[in-house]
Design a protein around this motif. Structure first.
Motif, mmCIF file in Angstrom:
data_model
loop_
_atom_site.group_PDB
_atom_site.id
_atom_site.type_symbol
_atom_site.label_atom_id
_atom_site.label_comp_id
_atom_site.label_asym_id
_atom_site.label_seq_id
_atom_site.Cartn_x
_atom_site.Cartn_y
_atom_site.Cartn_z
ATOM 1 N N PRO A 82 0.719 -1.235 -0.151
ATOM 2 C CA PRO A 82 -0.028 0.002 -0.057
ATOM 3 C C PRO A 82 0.821 1.299 -0.006
ATOM 4 O O PRO A 82 1.958 1.128 0.782
ATOM 5 N N VAL A 83 0.522 2.154 -0.923
ATOM 6 C CA VAL A 83 1.205 3.450 -0.833
ATOM 7 C C VAL A 83 0.227 4.693 -0.371
ATOM 8 O O VAL A 83 -0.901 4.744 -1.039
ATOM 9 N N VAL A 84 0.815 5.558 0.550
ATOM 10 C CA VAL A 84 -0.026 6.702 0.711
ATOM 11 C C VAL A 84 0.802 7.896 0.220
ATOM 12 O O VAL A 84 1.926 7.967 0.502
ATOM 13 N N MET A 85 0.140 8.851 -0.538
ATOM 14 C CA MET A 85 0.573 10.024 -1.012
ATOM 15 C C MET A 85 0.631 11.056 -0.103
ATOM 16 O O MET A 85 -0.612 11.816 0.508
ATOM 17 N N VAL A 86 1.587 11.672 0.469
ATOM 18 C CA VAL A 86 1.721 12.659 1.379
ATOM 19 C C VAL A 86 2.206 13.991 0.697
ATOM 20 O O VAL A 86 3.492 14.147 0.357
ATOM 21 N N VAL A 107 -2.830 11.979 1.236
ATOM 22 C CA VAL A 107 -3.067 12.922 2.452
ATOM 23 C C VAL A 107 -2.384 14.200 2.145
ATOM 24 O O VAL A 107 -1.095 14.143 1.696
ATOM 25 N N PRO A 108 -3.222 15.250 2.220
ATOM 26 C CA PRO A 108 -2.670 16.636 1.675
ATOM 27 C C PRO A 108 -1.721 17.213 2.803
ATOM 28 O O PRO A 108 -2.020 16.974 3.995
ATOM 29 N N LYS A 109 -0.727 17.803 2.564
ATOM 30 C CA LYS A 109 0.013 18.826 3.343
ATOM 31 C C LYS A 109 -0.559 20.147 3.531
ATOM 32 O O LYS A 109 -0.973 20.780 2.383
ATOM 33 N N ASP A 114 -1.293 12.749 13.607
ATOM 34 C CA ASP A 114 -2.319 11.554 13.975
ATOM 35 C C ASP A 114 -3.149 10.901 13.024
ATOM 36 O O ASP A 114 -3.487 9.596 12.852
ATOM 37 N N LYS A 115 -3.640 11.641 11.977
ATOM 38 C CA LYS A 115 -4.302 11.218 10.951
ATOM 39 C C LYS A 115 -3.618 10.436 10.055
ATOM 40 O O LYS A 115 -3.820 9.486 9.653
ATOM 41 N N LEU A 116 -2.307 10.732 9.917
ATOM 42 C CA LEU A 116 -1.377 9.974 8.968
ATOM 43 C C LEU A 116 -1.081 8.938 9.757
ATOM 44 O O LEU A 116 -1.180 7.625 8.838
ATOM 45 N N VAL A 117 -0.906 8.758 10.818
ATOM 46 C CA VAL A 117 -0.680 7.383 11.590
ATOM 47 C C VAL A 117 -1.973 6.608 11.175
ATOM 48 O O VAL A 117 -1.768 5.460 11.302
ATOM 49 N N GLU A 118 -3.104 7.186 11.487
ATOM 50 C CA GLU A 118 -4.458 6.444 11.526
ATOM 51 C C GLU A 118 -4.360 5.679 10.024
ATOM 52 O O GLU A 118 -4.732 4.527 9.874
ATOM 53 N N VAL A 119 -4.159 6.461 9.171
ATOM 54 C CA VAL A 119 -4.166 5.998 7.605
ATOM 55 C C VAL A 119 -3.309 5.005 7.206
ATOM 56 O O VAL A 119 -3.514 3.743 6.791
ATOM 57 N N VAL A 120 -1.894 4.826 7.908
ATOM 58 C CA VAL A 120 -0.876 4.109 7.948
ATOM 59 C C VAL A 120 -1.250 2.932 8.545
ATOM 60 O O VAL A 120 -1.129 1.577 8.014
#
Length: 134
Positions: A82-86, A107-109, A114-120
């Motif tokens: 899985p890949v998350v674009m930040v 995930v927009p900058k 905390d939200k990024l950790v949740e998505v990961v």
């Protein structure tokens, strides 16, 4: 949710990599880092253990996140990750490109750590195509 596993963080800004790494490590993840898409692919090519999730910035030089996701999805060994674009690239065309490129989350900058950790965590637990975008 139980945390743990390996996350590869790919961003050309050291402070962003550090922020993501520290937040993920606080939740029990092991974190590897790369400064651009080529470094990411080179690191994965030589690795016996692959990460459970990859975070990518869109705009990096010389090889950006869009190039990296295309390489990952074309590689039989990596395509399941899985890949998350930040990224700060949050225009509509970026979201369309994200969806068509095989990204699992966007995930927009600036982002809420905390939200990024949740998505990961969601991607780590469920795998490709299962976690919602932030």
């Amino acid at each position: 949710m139980e945390r743990g596993g390996v996350v590869m963080v790919c961003d050309d800004t050291e402070q962003i990599r550090r922020l993501i790494r520290l937040n993920l490590e606080l939740e029990g993840y092991d974190v590897l880092e790369a400064a651009d898409g080529q470094e990411l692919l080179d690191s994965l090519a030589g690795s016996a253990e692959l990460p459970g999730v990859i975070t990518l910035d869109a705009q990096m030089a010389p090889r950006d996140g869009w190039w990296a996701i295309a390489q990952i999805r074309a590689d039989e060994r990596l395509r399941h990750i899985p890949v998350v674009m930040v990224t700060a690239s949050v225009q509509q065309h970026d979201r369309v490109q994200a969806q068509s490129s095989g990204l699992d989350a966007f995930v927009p900058k600036p982002f809420d750590p905390d939200k990024l950790v949740e998505v990961v965590g969601g991607l780590m637990a469920r795998g490709r195509g299962q976690a919602p975008s932030a």
